[in-house]
Write a protein that holds these residues in place. Sequence first.
Motif, PDB file in Angstrom:
ATOM      1  N   LYS A 128     -82.623  89.556  -2.596  1.00  0.00           N
ATOM      2  CA  LYS A 128     -81.791  88.682  -1.759  1.00  0.00           C
ATOM      3  C   LYS A 128     -81.245  87.514  -2.572  1.00  0.00           C
ATOM      4  CE  LYS A 128     -84.750  88.174   1.715  1.00  0.00           C
ATOM      5  NZ  LYS A 128     -85.327  87.765   3.021  1.00  0.00           N
ATOM      6  N   GLU A 129     -82.095  86.966  -3.436  1.00  0.00           N
ATOM      7  CA  GLU A 129     -81.685  85.827  -4.270  1.00  0.00           C
ATOM      8  C   GLU A 129     -80.542  86.182  -5.218  1.00  0.00           C
ATOM      9  OE1 GLU A 129     -85.159  84.413  -6.281  1.00  0.00           O
ATOM     10  OE2 GLU A 129     -86.116  83.740  -4.419  1.00  0.00           O
ATOM     11  N   ILE A 130     -80.573  87.399  -5.763  1.00  0.00           N
ATOM     12  CA  ILE A 130     -79.524  87.774  -6.723  1.00  0.00           C
ATOM     13  C   ILE A 130     -78.353  88.508  -6.044  1.00  0.00           C
ATOM     14  CG2 ILE A 130     -81.166  87.900  -8.638  1.00  0.00           C
ATOM     15  CD1 ILE A 130     -80.972  90.973  -8.455  1.00  0.00           C
ATOM     16  N   GLY A 131     -78.405  88.618  -4.708  1.00  0.00           N
ATOM     17  CA  GLY A 131     -77.278  89.166  -3.959  1.00  0.00           C
ATOM     18  C   GLY A 131     -77.116  90.674  -4.017  1.00  0.00           C
ATOM     19  N   LYS A 132     -78.218  91.396  -4.183  1.00  0.00           N
ATOM     20  CA  LYS A 132     -78.117  92.858  -4.316  1.00  0.00           C
ATOM     21  C   LYS A 132     -78.229  93.609  -2.992  1.00  0.00           C
ATOM     22  CE  LYS A 132     -79.844  95.424  -7.524  1.00  0.00           C
ATOM     23  NZ  LYS A 132     -80.754  96.035  -8.502  1.00  0.00           N
ATOM     24  N   ILE A 165     -80.592 104.402  -1.530  1.00  0.00           N
ATOM     25  CA  ILE A 165     -80.851 104.118  -0.119  1.00  0.00           C
ATOM     26  C   ILE A 165     -81.735 102.896   0.080  1.00  0.00           C
ATOM     27  CG2 ILE A 165     -81.692 105.112   2.047  1.00  0.00           C
ATOM     28  CD1 ILE A 165     -79.332 106.638   0.610  1.00  0.00           C
ATOM     29  N   ALA A 166     -82.835 102.832  -0.665  1.00  0.00           N
ATOM     30  CA  ALA A 166     -83.870 101.824  -0.411  1.00  0.00           C
ATOM     31  C   ALA A 166     -83.640 100.549  -1.207  1.00  0.00           C
ATOM     32  CB  ALA A 166     -85.245 102.401  -0.737  1.00  0.00           C
ATOM     33  N   ASN A 167     -83.987  99.411  -0.583  1.00  0.00           N
ATOM     34  CA  ASN A 167     -83.967  98.132  -1.303  1.00  0.00           C
ATOM     35  C   ASN A 167     -85.104  98.081  -2.319  1.00  0.00           C
ATOM     36  OD1 ASN A 167     -83.306  96.990   1.904  1.00  0.00           O
ATOM     37  ND2 ASN A 167     -81.798  96.739   0.284  1.00  0.00           N
ATOM     38  N   THR A 168     -86.249  98.598  -1.910  1.00  0.00           N
ATOM     39  CA  THR A 168     -87.442  98.576  -2.764  1.00  0.00           C
ATOM     40  C   THR A 168     -88.037  99.977  -2.834  1.00  0.00           C
ATOM     41  OG1 THR A 168     -87.928  96.309  -2.049  1.00  0.00           O
ATOM     42  CG2 THR A 168     -89.722  97.526  -3.113  1.00  0.00           C
ATOM     43  N   ILE A 169     -88.340 100.435  -4.040  1.00  0.00           N
ATOM     44  CA  ILE A 169     -88.909 101.764  -4.219  1.00  0.00           C
ATOM     45  C   ILE A 169     -90.354 101.638  -4.699  1.00  0.00           C
ATOM     46  CG2 ILE A 169     -88.750 103.961  -5.456  1.00  0.00           C
ATOM     47  CD1 ILE A 169     -85.696 103.377  -5.647  1.00  0.00           C
ATOM     48  N   VAL A 170     -91.253 102.251  -3.924  1.00  0.00           N
ATOM     49  CA  VAL A 170     -92.681 102.250  -4.257  1.00  0.00           C
ATOM     50  C   VAL A 170     -93.064 103.655  -4.698  1.00  0.00           C
ATOM     51  CG1 VAL A 170     -95.021 101.855  -3.374  1.00  0.00           C
ATOM     52  CG2 VAL A 170     -93.108 100.464  -2.513  1.00  0.00           C
ATOM     53  N   VAL A 171     -93.629 103.756  -5.895  1.00  0.00           N
ATOM     54  CA  VAL A 171     -94.081 105.051  -6.415  1.00  0.00           C
ATOM     55  C   VAL A 171     -95.607 105.067  -6.378  1.00  0.00           C
ATOM     56  CG1 VAL A 171     -94.120 106.610  -8.397  1.00  0.00           C
ATOM     57  CG2 VAL A 171     -92.053 105.297  -7.888  1.00  0.00           C
ATOM     58  N   VAL A 172     -96.166 106.042  -5.668  1.00  0.00           N
ATOM     59  CA  VAL A 172     -97.621 106.123  -5.492  1.00  0.00           C
ATOM     60  C   VAL A 172     -98.193 107.213  -6.391  1.00  0.00           C
ATOM     61  CG1 VAL A 172     -99.495 106.386  -3.807  1.00  0.00           C
ATOM     62  CG2 VAL A 172     -97.285 105.439  -3.076  1.00  0.00           C
ATOM     63  N   THR A 173     -99.233 106.857  -7.133  1.00  0.00           N
ATOM     64  CA  THR A 173     -99.945 107.833  -7.944  1.00  0.00           C
ATOM     65  C   THR A 173    -101.439 107.674  -7.701  1.00  0.00           C
ATOM     66  OG1 THR A 173    -100.203 108.739 -10.167  1.00  0.00           O
ATOM     67  CG2 THR A 173     -99.998 106.348  -9.994  1.00  0.00           C
ATOM     68  N   LEU A 193     -94.137  93.701  -2.047  1.00  0.00           N
ATOM     69  CA  LEU A 193     -92.927  94.098  -1.322  1.00  0.00           C
ATOM     70  C   LEU A 193     -92.105  92.867  -0.930  1.00  0.00           C
ATOM     71  CD1 LEU A 193     -94.446  96.876   0.978  1.00  0.00           C
ATOM     72  CD2 LEU A 193     -92.676  97.230  -0.758  1.00  0.00           C
ATOM     73  N   GLU A 194     -92.787  91.841  -0.442  1.00  0.00           N
ATOM     74  CA  GLU A 194     -92.103  90.598  -0.063  1.00  0.00           C
ATOM     75  C   GLU A 194     -91.432  89.968  -1.281  1.00  0.00           C
ATOM     76  OE1 GLU A 194     -93.041  89.046   3.871  1.00  0.00           O
ATOM     77  OE2 GLU A 194     -91.814  90.673   3.094  1.00  0.00           O
ATOM     78  N   ASP A 195     -92.160  89.938  -2.398  1.00  0.00           N
ATOM     79  CA  ASP A 195     -91.629  89.327  -3.622  1.00  0.00           C
ATOM     80  C   ASP A 195     -90.355  90.042  -4.082  1.00  0.00           C
ATOM     81  OD1 ASP A 195     -93.747  87.570  -3.588  1.00  0.00           O
ATOM     82  OD2 ASP A 195     -94.897  88.608  -5.149  1.00  0.00           O
ATOM     83  N   HIS A 196     -90.374  91.376  -4.012  1.00  0.00           N
ATOM     84  CA  HIS A 196     -89.210  92.123  -4.489  1.00  0.00           C
ATOM     85  C   HIS A 196     -88.017  91.934  -3.556  1.00  0.00           C
ATOM     86  CE1 HIS A 196     -86.597  95.678  -5.274  1.00  0.00           C
ATOM     87  NE2 HIS A 196     -86.824  95.279  -6.505  1.00  0.00           N
ATOM     88  N   PHE A 197     -88.267  91.929  -2.247  1.00  0.00           N
ATOM     89  CA  PHE A 197     -87.157  91.747  -1.304  1.00  0.00           C
ATOM     90  C   PHE A 197     -86.551  90.351  -1.458  1.00  0.00           C
ATOM     91  CE2 PHE A 197     -85.553  91.579   3.292  1.00  0.00           C
ATOM     92  CZ  PHE A 197     -84.442  92.362   2.993  1.00  0.00           C
ATOM     93  N   ASN A 198     -87.401  89.348  -1.647  1.00  0.00           N
ATOM     94  CA  ASN A 198     -86.894  87.986  -1.872  1.00  0.00           C
ATOM     95  C   ASN A 198     -86.057  87.927  -3.147  1.00  0.00           C
ATOM     96  OD1 ASN A 198     -88.068  86.887   0.428  1.00  0.00           O
ATOM     97  ND2 ASN A 198     -89.985  86.391  -0.615  1.00  0.00           N
ATOM     98  N   TYR A 199     -86.517  88.654  -4.162  1.00  0.00           N
ATOM     99  CA  TYR A 199     -85.800  88.684  -5.442  1.00  0.00           C
ATOM    100  C   TYR A 199     -84.398  89.276  -5.284  1.00  0.00           C
ATOM    101  CZ  TYR A 199     -84.296  91.035  -9.734  1.00  0.00           C
ATOM    102  OH  TYR A 199     -83.542  91.529 -10.769  1.00  0.00           O
TER     103      TYR A 199
END
Length: 328
Positions: A257-261, A164-172, A249-255
């Motif tokens: 987008k760059e690789i077309g995922k 579902i998610a573009n970016t997954i954040v795991v909190v511990t 989060l911004e870095d991962h979303f940009n990444y």
Amino acid sequence: MSVSEINLDELLYKASKGNLRSIGKILSYLENPYTMPEGLLEKLAKMAGKAHVIGITGIPGSGKSTLISRLITSLRKRGYRVAVIAIDPSSPISGGALLGDRLRMQEHATDPGVFIRSISSKGLKGGLSLAALTMIEAFDAFGYDKIIIETVGVGQSEVDIMNIANTIVVVTMPGAGDDIQALKAGVMEIGDIYVLNKDDKEDATKTYEYLSFALEKGDIGSSDSSWTPKLVRTSAVMGKGIEDLTQALEDHFNYIKEIGKTKDKLISRRISMIELLAEQFLYEGLKQASKEIDDELRLSAEVGSHIFNTALRLAKKSIDYLPESKKE
């Protein structure tokens, strides 16, 4: 529920312009596929496809809600509109969410650029309900830049969030070593970003070192070999590390987008939505069919005979209760 196409288009237009009442009305329609106006999902899908969907999951008690509240503030400072879907465990009696939106993140209640919705997981296997997926589509269509999904804790839903998610954040949190070990086979393996929250607590450095080592070894982290998972230290209560998390989060979303995922994830999300919609139709049909052949079911259960054939007949009978096709 009869909603003319003209009225629906007008409602969607107002919602896309940020009218909160119109957004609320659309979200209410989405909670029940049997009363959903014709063509609603298709119209939303045509408007959607640009949002950054962020899944936030992790160890219970790690302070996810407080962290999200701080994250909203940081994202708003960058000019983003933010929607939050907080998935709460279902009440087994009413099926409703045990915790409402107004009990969470109250400081953002008056901000027109933030929309927070609590929904129940409805007890479906997988934890992410149909309503959650259709609401992601709606918030995306209405121009929310960041859509945050806070999941129920630990379990199958966290693995589903991968689809579902573009970016997954795991909190511990500090001192959660045993929990991390227990979770390695599931949620700890799926993160793009790991957050050590409550960094002001004892054992924070020790836990940070443990997580860093686990990431280096590849014991935890997403399966995307070309992305190096990031580890961020935060204290949501103290407001520490929030900007670092926002930038990660911004870095991962940009990444991605760059690789077309992003298109792949959109397709994956919609397939999950279609499957859950089909599952909902079949489930409702099964309930109706069970009522129809109740005597036969009871006899089979009491005598212990024809169990397989009764189940097969029940499954076939449930098809009779599927809703009619809708025009698009």
